[in-house]
Design a protein around this motif. Sequence first.
Motif, PDB file in Angstrom:
ATOM      1  N   PHE A  27      15.929   6.946  -5.617  1.00 56.79           N
ATOM      2  CA  PHE A  27      14.962   5.991  -5.083  1.00 56.79           C
ATOM      3  C   PHE A  27      13.672   6.669  -4.645  1.00 56.79           C
ATOM      4  O   PHE A  27      12.605   6.113  -4.686  1.00 56.79           O
ATOM      5  N   SER A  28      13.783   7.863  -4.190  1.00 57.39           N
ATOM      6  CA  SER A  28      12.718   8.518  -3.445  1.00 57.39           C
ATOM      7  C   SER A  28      11.781   9.318  -4.330  1.00 57.39           C
ATOM      8  O   SER A  28      12.146   9.818  -5.380  1.00 57.39           O
ATOM      9  N   VAL A  29      10.555   9.470  -3.830  1.00 55.52           N
ATOM     10  CA  VAL A  29       9.603  10.344  -4.501  1.00 55.52           C
ATOM     11  C   VAL A  29       9.965  11.800  -4.266  1.00 55.52           C
ATOM     12  O   VAL A  29       9.366  12.686  -4.856  1.00 55.52           O
ATOM     13  N   LEU A  30      10.934  12.046  -3.414  1.00 54.01           N
ATOM     14  CA  LEU A  30      11.378  13.408  -3.144  1.00 54.01           C
ATOM     15  C   LEU A  30      12.353  13.914  -4.197  1.00 54.01           C
ATOM     16  O   LEU A  30      12.712  15.083  -4.190  1.00 54.01           O
ATOM     17  N   SER A  31      12.806  13.058  -5.095  1.00 56.23           N
ATOM     18  CA  SER A  31      13.703  13.471  -6.173  1.00 56.23           C
ATOM     19  C   SER A  31      12.955  14.385  -7.128  1.00 56.23           C
ATOM     20  O   SER A  31      11.790  14.148  -7.447  1.00 56.23           O
ATOM     21  N   LYS A  32      13.622  15.427  -7.594  1.00 56.79           N
ATOM     22  CA  LYS A  32      12.996  16.409  -8.475  1.00 56.79           C
ATOM     23  C   LYS A  32      13.740  16.487  -9.801  1.00 56.79           C
ATOM     24  O   LYS A  32      14.934  16.193  -9.872  1.00 56.79           O
ATOM     25  N   PHE A  33      13.028  16.916 -10.850  1.00 57.32           N
ATOM     26  CA  PHE A  33      13.654  17.089 -12.159  1.00 57.32           C
ATOM     27  C   PHE A  33      14.650  18.237 -12.110  1.00 57.32           C
ATOM     28  O   PHE A  33      14.374  19.281 -11.523  1.00 57.32           O
ATOM     29  N   LYS A  34      15.792  18.017 -12.734  1.00 58.74           N
ATOM     30  CA  LYS A  34      16.820  19.046 -12.831  1.00 58.74           C
ATOM     31  C   LYS A  34      17.158  19.249 -14.307  1.00 58.74           C
ATOM     32  O   LYS A  34      17.220  18.298 -15.071  1.00 58.74           O
ATOM     33  N   ILE A  47       0.835  -1.201   0.000  1.00 58.30           N
ATOM     34  CA  ILE A  47       0.000   0.000   0.000  1.00 58.30           C
ATOM     35  C   ILE A  47       0.869   1.250   0.000  1.00 58.30           C
ATOM     36  O   ILE A  47       0.609   2.211  -0.740  1.00 58.30           O
ATOM     37  N   VAL A  48       1.935   1.251   0.794  1.00 55.05           N
ATOM     38  CA  VAL A  48       2.854   2.393   0.826  1.00 55.05           C
ATOM     39  C   VAL A  48       3.521   2.567  -0.529  1.00 55.05           C
ATOM     40  O   VAL A  48       3.635   3.683  -1.043  1.00 55.05           O
ATOM     41  N   GLN A  49       3.954   1.459  -1.136  1.00 51.60           N
ATOM     42  CA  GLN A  49       4.586   1.537  -2.453  1.00 51.60           C
ATOM     43  C   GLN A  49       3.616   2.101  -3.484  1.00 51.60           C
ATOM     44  O   GLN A  49       3.988   2.938  -4.304  1.00 51.60           O
ATOM     45  N   TYR A  50       2.367   1.676  -3.454  1.00 48.29           N
ATOM     46  CA  TYR A  50       1.361   2.182  -4.379  1.00 48.29           C
ATOM     47  C   TYR A  50       1.164   3.686  -4.192  1.00 48.29           C
ATOM     48  O   TYR A  50       1.117   4.436  -5.171  1.00 48.29           O
ATOM     49  N   ALA A  51       1.070   4.123  -2.944  1.00 41.39           N
ATOM     50  CA  ALA A  51       0.866   5.544  -2.666  1.00 41.39           C
ATOM     51  C   ALA A  51       2.056   6.378  -3.146  1.00 41.39           C
ATOM     52  O   ALA A  51       1.879   7.430  -3.768  1.00 41.39           O
ATOM     53  N   LEU A  52       3.259   5.917  -2.875  1.00 39.54           N
ATOM     54  CA  LEU A  52       4.451   6.655  -3.304  1.00 39.54           C
ATOM     55  C   LEU A  52       4.573   6.673  -4.826  1.00 39.54           C
ATOM     56  O   LEU A  52       4.960   7.683  -5.414  1.00 39.54           O
ATOM     57  N   THR A  53       4.223   5.576  -5.473  1.00 41.59           N
ATOM     58  CA  THR A  53       4.241   5.529  -6.941  1.00 41.59           C
ATOM     59  C   THR A  53       3.219   6.508  -7.510  1.00 41.59           C
ATOM     60  O   THR A  53       3.497   7.205  -8.492  1.00 41.59           O
ATOM     61  N   PHE A  54       2.054   6.580  -6.903  1.00 37.76           N
ATOM     62  CA  PHE A  54       1.022   7.514  -7.347  1.00 37.76           C
ATOM     63  C   PHE A  54       1.516   8.957  -7.241  1.00 37.76           C
ATOM     64  O   PHE A  54       1.339   9.756  -8.164  1.00 37.76           O
ATOM     65  N   ILE A  55       2.163   9.288  -6.129  1.00 38.77           N
ATOM     66  CA  ILE A  55       2.696  10.644  -5.940  1.00 38.77           C
ATOM     67  C   ILE A  55       3.764  10.946  -6.983  1.00 38.77           C
ATOM     68  O   ILE A  55       3.784  12.020  -7.582  1.00 38.77           O
ATOM     69  N   GLN A  56       4.643   9.989  -7.227  1.00 35.98           N
ATOM     70  CA  GLN A  56       5.721  10.201  -8.193  1.00 35.98           C
ATOM     71  C   GLN A  56       5.177  10.355  -9.608  1.00 35.98           C
ATOM     72  O   GLN A  56       5.640  11.210 -10.366  1.00 35.98           O
ATOM     73  N   MET A  57       4.187   9.571  -9.980  1.00 34.31           N
ATOM     74  CA  MET A  57       3.613   9.679 -11.322  1.00 34.31           C
ATOM     75  C   MET A  57       2.871  11.011 -11.493  1.00 34.31           C
ATOM     76  O   MET A  57       2.903  11.600 -12.563  1.00 34.31           O
TER      77      MET A  57
END
Length: 142
Positions: free
Chosen positions: A78-85, A12-22
């Motif tokens: 790895f993280s959803v906290l990574s941002k485009f540069k 469930i956590v992986q799904y939520a983080l994937t949703f945020i990243q997408m």
Amino acid sequence: MRFIILVCFLLIVQYALTFIQMRYYRKSMDEVVRAYKGKEGYYFFSGMERRKFRPGAIAMLVVDSNYIIQECYVVNGFSVLSKFKEVGKYKGQHAGVILDVVKNNKVSNKKKSKQLPAINVALSKAAENALVSISKKNISLI
């Protein structure tokens, strides 16, 4: 029983983080596309490299009909906290330059490592898509 609950929680956590990243990827892509909306001869391409136990990467390119890179953005980690540069060193260059750089890195790193960094692989996939699609005129307009 605890193991099953833990596995379900992790999924469930992986799904939520994937949703945020997408959602972040889609928002970033829309911003880049909006800047070129309505202009003729500009095309958007992206490349993705997924790794199981190492950081992956996503690259976004805007290329004109002469194969010149107008915009280049990458994200890795790895993280959803990574941002485009923004990658400024490819801006204004031919899309084939990315393939040359990746090929040269592959040859020079042959003894050191078996895999290229995920950023290089994602950039080369996006550049290759750009070269092939524009040359075939089999593209979707921004």
